[in-house]
Enzyme design. Sequence first.
Site, PDB file in Angstrom:
ATOM      1  N   ASP A 160      41.336  40.814  46.760  1.00 12.37           N
ATOM      2  CA  ASP A 160      42.026  40.022  45.257  1.00 12.37           C
ATOM      3  C   ASP A 160      42.251  38.477  45.577  1.00 12.37           C
ATOM      4  OD1 ASP A 160      41.676  39.124  42.910  1.00 12.37           O
ATOM      5  OD2 ASP A 160      42.379  41.212  42.260  1.00 12.37           O
TER       6      ASP A 160
HETATM    7  C1  BGC Z   1      40.721  39.550  39.424  1.00 12.84           C
HETATM    8  C2  BGC Z   1      39.691  40.337  39.820  1.00 12.84           C
HETATM    9  C3  BGC Z   1      38.410  39.024  39.864  1.00 12.84           C
HETATM   10  C4  BGC Z   1      39.272  37.731  40.869  1.00 12.84           C
HETATM   11  C5  BGC Z   1      38.185  37.070  40.599  1.00 12.84           C
HETATM   12  C6  BGC Z   1      41.422  38.236  39.973  1.00 12.84           C
HETATM   13  O1  BGC Z   1      42.625  37.358  39.263  1.00 12.84           O
HETATM   14  O2  BGC Z   1      41.895  40.216  39.663  1.00 12.84           O
HETATM   15  O3  BGC Z   1      39.564  41.167  39.137  1.00 12.84           O
HETATM   16  O4  BGC Z   1      37.317  39.463  40.333  1.00 12.84           O
HETATM   17  O5  BGC Z   1      40.055  37.242  40.615  1.00 12.84           O
HETATM   18  O6  BGC Z   1      37.678  36.103  39.434  1.00 12.84           O
END
Ligand code: BGC
Length: 730
Positions: free
Chosen positions: A269
């Site tokens: 993530d």
């Molecule tokens: C989220 C993810 C997301 C990523 C990219 C993170 O803050 O938890 O689900 O895909 O950001 O935007």
Amino acid sequence: MIKSIYRLSIIKVCILVLLGSYSCQNNATNSSTIDAGVNAKIDSLVSQLSLAEKVSMLHGNSKFSTAAVERLGIPNLKLSDGPHGVREEILPHAWDPAGWTNDSSTYFPTGTALSATWNPSLALATGEALGEQARARNKDILLGPGVNIQRTPLCGRNFEYMSEDPLLNAVMCVPYIKGIQSKDVAACVKHWAVNNQETNRTTVDTYLSERALQEIYFPAFKAAVQEGEVYTIMGAYNKFRGVYCCESKYLLRDVLRDDWGFEGIVISDWDATHSTVDAANNGLDLEMGTVVDNYDDYYFANPLIKAVENGDVKEEIIDEKVKSILRVMLKTNMFEANRNAGSYNTPEHYQAAYNVAAEAIVLLKNDKALLPLDKNQIKSIAVIGDNATRKHCEGGFSSSVKAKYEITPLEGLKKELNEDVKVEFAQGYEKTSQLNNFVLSANNTVNEKLIQEAVKKAATCDVAIIFGGLNHDYDSEGLDRPDMKLPYGQDVLIQEVLKANPNTIVVMHAGSPVDMSSFANQVPSIVWGWLNGSEGGRAMANVLFGKVNPSGKMPFTLPVKLDDSPAHHLNLFPGENNIAKYEEDILVGYRWFDTRNIKPLYAFGHGLSYTSFDFSDVSLSQKEVSSSEEISINVTVTNTGKTDGAEVVQLYSHLEDSKVLRSEKELRAFKKVFLKAGTTKTITLKIDAKDLSYFEESTNSWKLEAGNYQLMIGNSSDNILLSKEVSINQ
Ligand code: BGC
């Protein structure tokens, strides 16, 4: 620039020659079917890469891309959020919009809405449409689906996720993944693992039993890997048993790769990587981030090169990661000249969004048969509530969609009714909250003036419809709700409108449970309308006026009050000292309510129809089965009313004298059946005897107890209509 593109394509042609005849026309192809020849060629490609080139493929070089290795014709990976629409283009090195004018996409109903259809073919259609749109936007990886279990009604991201139930979650995510991947785009199942709260999401340390993990929190991920053959998975922010998920050997190697055979890319993530050596050795492949803009400083950039040079990470480990990436590139046909080009905002995409929206809407209550409304009887409607005109596409952070359009309920009703019925709008309540940097400031005072306007209109109209619920200040990534209450004084508004007009219908637009106890017994009709995508308002109008017979079923329990739900009843949320202990164990969602005899307001699986269904003639393929056998359960369903409609046949199991704690009911199979009025169908639900197993911690394996199991058929977890006993022999 043109020259370099030309050079890249020449090199790509060379790579294709090098890779021989490998083609991924069938993208659901199991990784094991990549023949040894192709693996040898991947090996050969890896052998030509320098360490620096390999490492350049293992970290972001912008917010949503990695580096290409032009010398060898290896393209870069282009990623995009998210689960219910291809996110708008943002600047490469900042979170601001890139300002494109052609990136508005179709907004699909969010995760809970999709699951509420209980119709896997709609998940497939959603996935296919998302895949096509991702390709049209030149993306390689789409960051979804989100399959974390809805452990608490308060989790800010419940709206993105699919259910509190592991089976529904698994059954819906597999076709969604297959749909995306059939269009030459990798899906990314997220967030691995036990990322069930947003409070302290980047640091909270989660502890739970192995049994709860295996029975509740893992199944959707396992199905994504083994049945969906998902190409990528996202490591979560949180810690698990003391270790960050993105460096957990247990999660990334032992379970994912060794037990489940995952061969794709583990992506962190954004900013969830916390180390170089541990993360690299324990199975993270690709580090993505948000904060550091010097990409060379990422854990998986220069520090990783150093770690290899000083022997802390073996170069074979790096090769393993690069191979996983190349494998996914091959599976998504990234080297192919005729890779799927995709399509954007086509009528079919909007039809898919509409179909989901229409089947997602849940009729919770319809006591006086007030619904469906009849245009010939009703001359005026008071449409009340901020959610009658609010668009939900944007907001919620990473899953935000810049929608080409979103039909609101008010627009949907006006379109449907033309001049036939007078529509009077009153805002009723005001959004007095603001969400900044994941901090919610909310002023919950009742707006008397707006209520009085609404009451006036309600009193003079034949029917009042209140569109309330939540918005993305509450249904949002980055924070959990403070409580389950309806914000902005909606309880008062509903009571006042109801006094003015007994023909009041309440429609809730939210992705998570809300407390409806103050009005649920008094309002004659309640509808759950979700955050329902571009076509949500049209679908809602068609349900309210009976063009569509509602067939959605709740994918989560609606508790009477927050304290009834397990994590809150046991005072376990959000944990103490940043440690979340899931001591409710396997008793999540309806498993808890049923086992503890706590009556919810509306049960998991509940949803009414404008017609009625009768279940009869249940029979089993055999009364006694061995552990390796399959059980078939036949049941006859009749549409006994005057309207065509669909019912979801739900099969739950129970074992009375189990040696271990068993929940009162566990969903084992389901099927949605469409029946014309007056017609009958016999359907068959199949389960393997081993599906009735529990996870035994002492042996770390699934155990099927011998005994007499009740197989219960119902149309909701609290409405069991028929049951049969099957005896399992060892
Ligand atoms: C989220 C993810 C997301 C990523 C990219 C993170 O803050 O938890 O689900 O895909 O950001 O935007």
